[in-house]
Scaffold this motif. Sequence first.
Motif, mmCIF file in Angstrom:
data_model
loop_
_atom_site.group_PDB
_atom_site.id
_atom_site.type_symbol
_atom_site.label_atom_id
_atom_site.label_comp_id
_atom_site.label_asym_id
_atom_site.label_seq_id
_atom_site.Cartn_x
_atom_site.Cartn_y
_atom_site.Cartn_z
ATOM 1 N N ALA A 144 4.476 19.357 11.157
ATOM 2 C CA ALA A 144 3.761 19.983 12.102
ATOM 3 C C ALA A 144 2.731 20.893 11.428
ATOM 4 O O ALA A 144 1.608 20.966 12.080
ATOM 5 N N SER A 145 2.759 21.180 10.128
ATOM 6 C CA SER A 145 1.772 22.046 9.566
ATOM 7 C C SER A 145 0.683 21.027 9.232
ATOM 8 O O SER A 145 -0.562 21.347 9.169
ATOM 9 N N LEU A 146 0.971 19.519 8.769
ATOM 10 C CA LEU A 146 -0.195 18.668 8.656
ATOM 11 C C LEU A 146 -0.816 18.414 9.917
ATOM 12 O O LEU A 146 -2.106 18.394 9.921
ATOM 13 N N ILE A 152 -3.432 21.414 10.681
ATOM 14 C CA ILE A 152 -4.647 21.392 9.983
ATOM 15 C C ILE A 152 -5.437 20.254 10.294
ATOM 16 O O ILE A 152 -6.700 19.991 9.456
ATOM 17 N N GLY A 153 -5.319 19.704 11.155
ATOM 18 C CA GLY A 153 -5.912 18.430 11.688
ATOM 19 C C GLY A 153 -5.778 16.915 11.275
ATOM 20 O O GLY A 153 -6.322 16.149 11.450
ATOM 21 N N LEU A 154 -4.335 16.760 10.627
ATOM 22 C CA LEU A 154 -4.165 15.388 10.041
ATOM 23 C C LEU A 154 -2.992 15.045 11.051
ATOM 24 O O LEU A 154 -2.277 15.712 11.580
ATOM 25 N N GLN A 155 -3.038 13.807 11.522
ATOM 26 C CA GLN A 155 -1.853 13.298 11.812
ATOM 27 C C GLN A 155 -0.907 12.526 11.153
ATOM 28 O O GLN A 155 -1.134 12.208 10.295
ATOM 29 N N VAL A 175 1.024 9.797 9.505
ATOM 30 C CA VAL A 175 0.598 8.417 9.261
ATOM 31 C C VAL A 175 1.728 7.339 9.683
ATOM 32 O O VAL A 175 1.415 6.228 9.948
ATOM 33 N N SER A 176 2.875 7.966 9.893
ATOM 34 C CA SER A 176 3.995 6.914 10.055
ATOM 35 C C SER A 176 3.825 6.465 11.850
ATOM 36 O O SER A 176 4.479 5.666 12.120
ATOM 37 N N GLU A 177 3.144 7.375 12.513
ATOM 38 C CA GLU A 177 2.964 7.005 13.806
ATOM 39 C C GLU A 177 1.550 5.775 13.932
ATOM 40 O O GLU A 177 1.291 5.210 15.060
ATOM 41 N N GLY A 178 0.979 5.379 12.840
ATOM 42 C CA GLY A 178 -0.061 4.371 12.941
ATOM 43 C C GLY A 178 -1.387 4.996 13.097
ATOM 44 O O GLY A 178 -2.182 3.914 13.324
ATOM 45 N N SER A 179 -1.628 6.186 13.115
ATOM 46 C CA SER A 179 -2.956 6.598 13.501
ATOM 47 C C SER A 179 -3.771 6.890 12.441
ATOM 48 O O SER A 179 -3.309 7.090 11.226
ATOM 49 N N LYS A 180 -5.095 7.023 12.260
ATOM 50 C CA LYS A 180 -6.000 7.216 11.580
ATOM 51 C C LYS A 180 -6.027 8.776 11.184
ATOM 52 O O LYS A 180 -6.205 9.408 12.207
ATOM 53 N N VAL A 181 -6.175 8.960 9.645
ATOM 54 C CA VAL A 181 -6.380 10.616 9.525
ATOM 55 C C VAL A 181 -7.946 10.790 9.747
ATOM 56 O O VAL A 181 -8.955 9.924 9.094
ATOM 57 N N GLU A 182 -8.298 11.941 10.166
ATOM 58 C CA GLU A 182 -9.611 12.475 10.313
ATOM 59 C C GLU A 182 -10.257 12.531 8.828
ATOM 60 O O GLU A 182 -9.598 13.071 7.924
ATOM 61 N N GLY A 183 -11.383 11.958 8.625
ATOM 62 C CA GLY A 183 -11.969 12.263 7.406
ATOM 63 C C GLY A 183 -12.054 10.782 6.648
ATOM 64 O O GLY A 183 -11.989 9.908 7.088
ATOM 65 N N ASN A 184 -11.862 10.923 5.299
ATOM 66 C CA ASN A 184 -12.166 9.662 4.609
ATOM 67 C C ASN A 184 -10.507 8.930 4.217
ATOM 68 O O ASN A 184 -9.785 9.838 4.370
ATOM 69 N N ASP A 185 -10.662 7.821 3.588
ATOM 70 C CA ASP A 185 -9.408 7.254 3.169
ATOM 71 C C ASP A 185 -8.707 8.024 2.228
ATOM 72 O O ASP A 185 -7.397 7.831 2.197
ATOM 73 N N HIS A 186 -9.347 8.660 1.207
ATOM 74 C CA HIS A 186 -8.758 9.319 0.293
ATOM 75 C C HIS A 186 -7.403 10.414 0.804
ATOM 76 O O HIS A 186 -6.361 10.633 0.202
ATOM 77 N N LYS A 187 -8.108 11.191 1.710
ATOM 78 C CA LYS A 187 -7.239 12.188 2.191
ATOM 79 C C LYS A 187 -5.745 11.319 2.953
ATOM 80 O O LYS A 187 -4.862 11.845 2.962
ATOM 81 N N GLU A 188 -6.116 10.284 3.476
ATOM 82 C CA GLU A 188 -5.206 9.486 4.078
ATOM 83 C C GLU A 188 -3.927 9.132 3.149
ATOM 84 O O GLU A 188 -2.778 9.263 3.431
ATOM 85 N N SER A 189 -4.397 8.794 2.087
ATOM 86 C CA SER A 189 -3.493 8.126 1.184
ATOM 87 C C SER A 189 -2.607 9.437 0.349
ATOM 88 O O SER A 189 -1.306 9.563 0.036
ATOM 89 N N ASN A 190 -3.569 10.518 0.562
ATOM 90 C CA ASN A 190 -2.635 11.895 -0.205
ATOM 91 C C ASN A 190 -1.583 12.270 0.885
ATOM 92 O O ASN A 190 -0.570 12.453 0.515
#
Length: 146
Positions: free
Chosen positions: A110-112, A115-118, A120-135
């Motif tokens: 919920a906190s992720l 702050i605007g992140l979705q 990852v287990s749902e299969g959607s892309k994180v807003e911003g660059n790929d570096h944030k997604e891996s974190n």
Amino acid sequence: MADSDSSSLPPPTPLAVAPPPLSSTTKENLTPVACKIEELNESRSELLGRIQGLKKDLQTWRSKLDSQVKVYRDELSELKQSLNTEVEQLRSEFQELRTTLQQQQDDVTASLRSIGLQDVSEGSKVEGNDHKESNVSTTENDVKEA
């Protein structure tokens, strides 16, 4: 001829024969037999006494064994009850731990999202660059593993 044959035969003996009178050797033979009978009676009495003692010992042993078995059964019953109580307590604690971990995982997700992140287990892309997604993926995996 028949007359001559019958005269040569000895006279018939009577069927009932009187016992011979007791001689002194027969009386002497009876004395050791009486001693042997007395010894056997003494041995018999001694053996009966020993058997009674063994029976008493066996009853005492059985009584002690029965009481010892009862004590062990009582102890085992107490241990079983204690073990069951501890197992139930551990189950309850593990269930509480699962609930707490699930709540923490839900809170992190919920906190992720807040702050605007979705997720990852749902299969959607994180807003911003790929570096944030891996974190985010690493963070969520760490939470799931905990």
